[in-house]
Design an enzyme around this catalytic site. Structure first.
Site, mmCIF file in Angstrom:
data_model
loop_
_atom_site.group_PDB
_atom_site.id
_atom_site.type_symbol
_atom_site.label_atom_id
_atom_site.label_comp_id
_atom_site.label_asym_id
_atom_site.label_seq_id
_atom_site.Cartn_x
_atom_site.Cartn_y
_atom_site.Cartn_z
ATOM 1 N N ASP A 111 1.750 -5.792 -14.422
ATOM 2 C CA ASP A 111 0.537 -5.031 -14.034
ATOM 3 C C ASP A 111 0.545 -3.596 -14.533
ATOM 4 O O ASP A 111 -0.122 -2.744 -13.972
ATOM 5 C CB ASP A 111 0.370 -5.059 -12.503
ATOM 6 C CG ASP A 111 1.191 -3.991 -11.788
ATOM 7 O OD1 ASP A 111 2.288 -3.671 -12.271
ATOM 8 O OD2 ASP A 111 0.709 -3.482 -10.769
ATOM 9 N N GLU A 112 1.275 -3.340 -15.603
ATOM 10 C CA GLU A 112 1.509 -1.964 -15.986
ATOM 11 C C GLU A 112 1.575 -1.830 -17.510
ATOM 12 O O GLU A 112 2.236 -2.639 -18.164
ATOM 13 C CB GLU A 112 2.868 -1.609 -15.385
ATOM 14 C CG GLU A 112 3.218 -0.210 -15.213
ATOM 15 C CD GLU A 112 4.695 -0.135 -14.800
ATOM 16 O OE1 GLU A 112 5.307 0.882 -15.073
ATOM 17 O OE2 GLU A 112 5.244 -1.114 -14.251
HETATM 18 P P1 TTP Z 1 3.857 -2.576 -8.433
HETATM 19 O O1 TTP Z 1 2.892 -2.034 -9.451
HETATM 20 O O2 TTP Z 1 5.135 -1.843 -8.224
HETATM 21 O O3 TTP Z 1 3.163 -2.686 -7.031
HETATM 22 P P2 TTP Z 1 1.693 -3.092 -6.648
HETATM 23 O O4 TTP Z 1 0.848 -3.297 -7.860
HETATM 24 O O5 TTP Z 1 1.737 -4.226 -5.705
HETATM 25 O O6 TTP Z 1 1.203 -1.822 -5.845
HETATM 26 P P3 TTP Z 1 0.817 -0.371 -6.378
HETATM 27 O O7 TTP Z 1 0.996 -0.385 -7.862
HETATM 28 O O8 TTP Z 1 -0.602 -0.178 -5.973
HETATM 29 O O9 TTP Z 1 1.759 0.553 -5.680
HETATM 30 O O10 TTP Z 1 4.231 -4.059 -8.808
HETATM 31 C C1 TTP Z 1 3.294 -4.962 -9.372
HETATM 32 C C2 TTP Z 1 3.495 -6.352 -8.841
HETATM 33 O O11 TTP Z 1 4.827 -6.759 -9.094
HETATM 34 C C3 TTP Z 1 3.294 -6.438 -7.345
HETATM 35 O O12 TTP Z 1 1.950 -6.698 -6.984
HETATM 36 C C4 TTP Z 1 4.234 -7.533 -6.959
HETATM 37 C C5 TTP Z 1 5.318 -7.516 -7.995
HETATM 38 N N1 TTP Z 1 6.531 -6.913 -7.401
HETATM 39 C C6 TTP Z 1 7.591 -7.738 -7.062
HETATM 40 O O13 TTP Z 1 7.536 -8.939 -7.293
HETATM 41 N N2 TTP Z 1 8.703 -7.187 -6.475
HETATM 42 C C7 TTP Z 1 8.795 -5.840 -6.212
HETATM 43 O O14 TTP Z 1 9.814 -5.382 -5.666
HETATM 44 C C8 TTP Z 1 7.701 -4.992 -6.597
HETATM 45 C C9 TTP Z 1 7.781 -3.518 -6.331
HETATM 46 C C10 TTP Z 1 6.613 -5.576 -7.171
HETATM 47 MG MG MG Z 2 0.836 -1.880 -9.402
#
Ligand code: TTP
Ligand code: MG
Length: 357
Positions: A111-112
């Site tokens: 997601d990044e």
């Molecule tokens: P993130 O971008 O860290 O988290 P997020 O998108 O849920 O929240 P935000 O960016 O708004 O703070 O991670 C992206 C996805 O990756 C998240 O939806 C679920 C997954 N993930 C895991 O599987 N394990 C983890 O420890 C983290 C942090 C994320």
């Molecule tokens: Mg995120």
């Protein structure tokens, strides 16, 4: 003081990160969940929270928290198991949209991404507004964006106004904006390094700015130098459009242990040919060849050799592999043999370096 050459055009780098990604996909697919605390996780990840939407985060629920603790903090939450394939699919959809904005795009995780938009000559805020709208209308998801002149600062900025926020860090804000931040905000400082620094009484980036480069290198090893630069807002890493592969390899387990050299050499010949084909298909050349063996007692040994020049030719790979093989004593029958090519170079990059000469 910004340490930036004023005469040079500064890059414009975006860091894009979707908000509460898995939870947002669940909400999008089932709008009745919207506005309720939603927690994804549990099954596949040994009973921990994978992610929680912002509603649930208000209760103190966060990623990696044990599920039982989340249930204590947020008993009225809705708990769903993850659907990885669906998230992959939506991720691809989002990346296709991002790609329309700039093809200098580096996918960092599901997601990044980083986007370099320097060459587009566009106003970054207008482009970002447009990008967010497109992603929202086409996928129903919101994201946060950091805008800056390097990757480190852009990533820091995308986290600033989450969810759905945009933040720009300009050269005149540096290092002032960094000084009060906790050291865990420095990309590259993991939990271990942070604990080490905390134990020395260093808790903010401001504290780190007092340290000499030598001290940081002594403490953190090679990455100390990078950290020294980053906290001063210096980061020359380019946005990498292709994630480089680190290695390619093949291995076979034998149904019956063998120490017959001819048989094993035949395997090696086949491995070399397979590896060569694989490298050529992917337009890669390797400089290091590593042979791995496992004997009947599960003892694993590996030997590697780095060549003067890159290669993807089967004969050359075999020559190295066989040289390594001949050095091995073979006192026990082998149960497994593997061959790996690493230290890879892509043909495109090679061409680039030829032009550079
Ligand atoms: P993130 O971008 O860290 O988290 P997020 O998108 O849920 O929240 P935000 O960016 O708004 O703070 O991670 C992206 C996805 O990756 C998240 O939806 C679920 C997954 N993930 C895991 O599987 N394990 C983890 O420890 C983290 C942090 C994320
Ligand atoms: Mg995120």
């Amino acid at each position: 003081m910004t340490n930036i050459d004023e005469n040079k055009e500064l890059p414009i780098i975006l860091h894009v990160d979707l908000d509460a990604f898995y939870a947002s996909v669940e909400e999008r697919d089932n709008p009745s969940l919207k506005g309720k605390p939603l927690i994804v996780g549990g099954r596949s990840h040994k009973g921990v929270v994978t992610t929680a939407n912002y509603e649930a985060r208000k209760y103190g629920v966060h990623s990696a928290m044990p599920m039982f603790m989340a249930r204590q903090k947020c008993p009225r939450g809705i708990y769903v198991p993850g659907r990885m394939e669906r998230y992959q699919e939506v991720s691809r959809q989002v990346f296709r949209i991002l790609h329309r904005f700039s093809d200098v795009l580096e996918k960092v995780s599901i997601d990044e991404a980083y986007l370099d938009i320097t060459h587009l000559g566009a106003k970054p805020h207008r482009l970002v507004k447009n990008l967010k709208e497109k992603v929202y209308t086409e996928t129903g998801l919101t994201l946060s964006v950091g805008i800056s002149y390097n990757k480190f600062l852009a990533k820091l900025a995308s986290d600033w106004h989450k969810p759905a926020g945009v933040k720009e860090i300009t050269p005149d804000m540096v290092p002032g904006i960094l000084v009060p931040l906790p050291i865990k905000k420095v990309h590259g400082l993991g939990p271990k390094s942070c604990a080490l620094l905390n134990n020395l009484g260093l808790s903010t980036i401001g504290d780190l700015l007092e340290l000499s480069e030598e001290f940081l290198v002594d403490l953190l090893g090679k990455s100390g130098r990078e950290i020294y630069q980053r906290i001063r807002g210096i980061d020359h890493r380019p946005v990498n459009t292709r994630r480089e592969r680190k290695s390619l390899g093949i291995e076979r387990t034998f149904s019956k242990g063998t120490r017959n050299r001819e048989v094993l050499e035949d395997y090696l010949k086949n491995f070399s040919q397979e590896l060569s084909r694989d490298l050529q298909d992917k337009k890669l050349h390797a400089r290091t060849i590593t042979l791995k063996i496992k004997d009947e007692n599960f003892k694993v040994q590996s030997r590697g050799k780095t060549l003067f020049q890159h290669t993807n030719k089967a004969e050359e790979i075999y020559e190295v592999a066989n040289g390594l093989f001949q050095e091995l004593p073979l006192d026990k029958p082998l149960r497994l043999m593997g061959l790996t090519a690493s230290n890879l170079l892509s043909e495109d990059l090679q061409q680039l370096s030829f032009f550079d000469l």
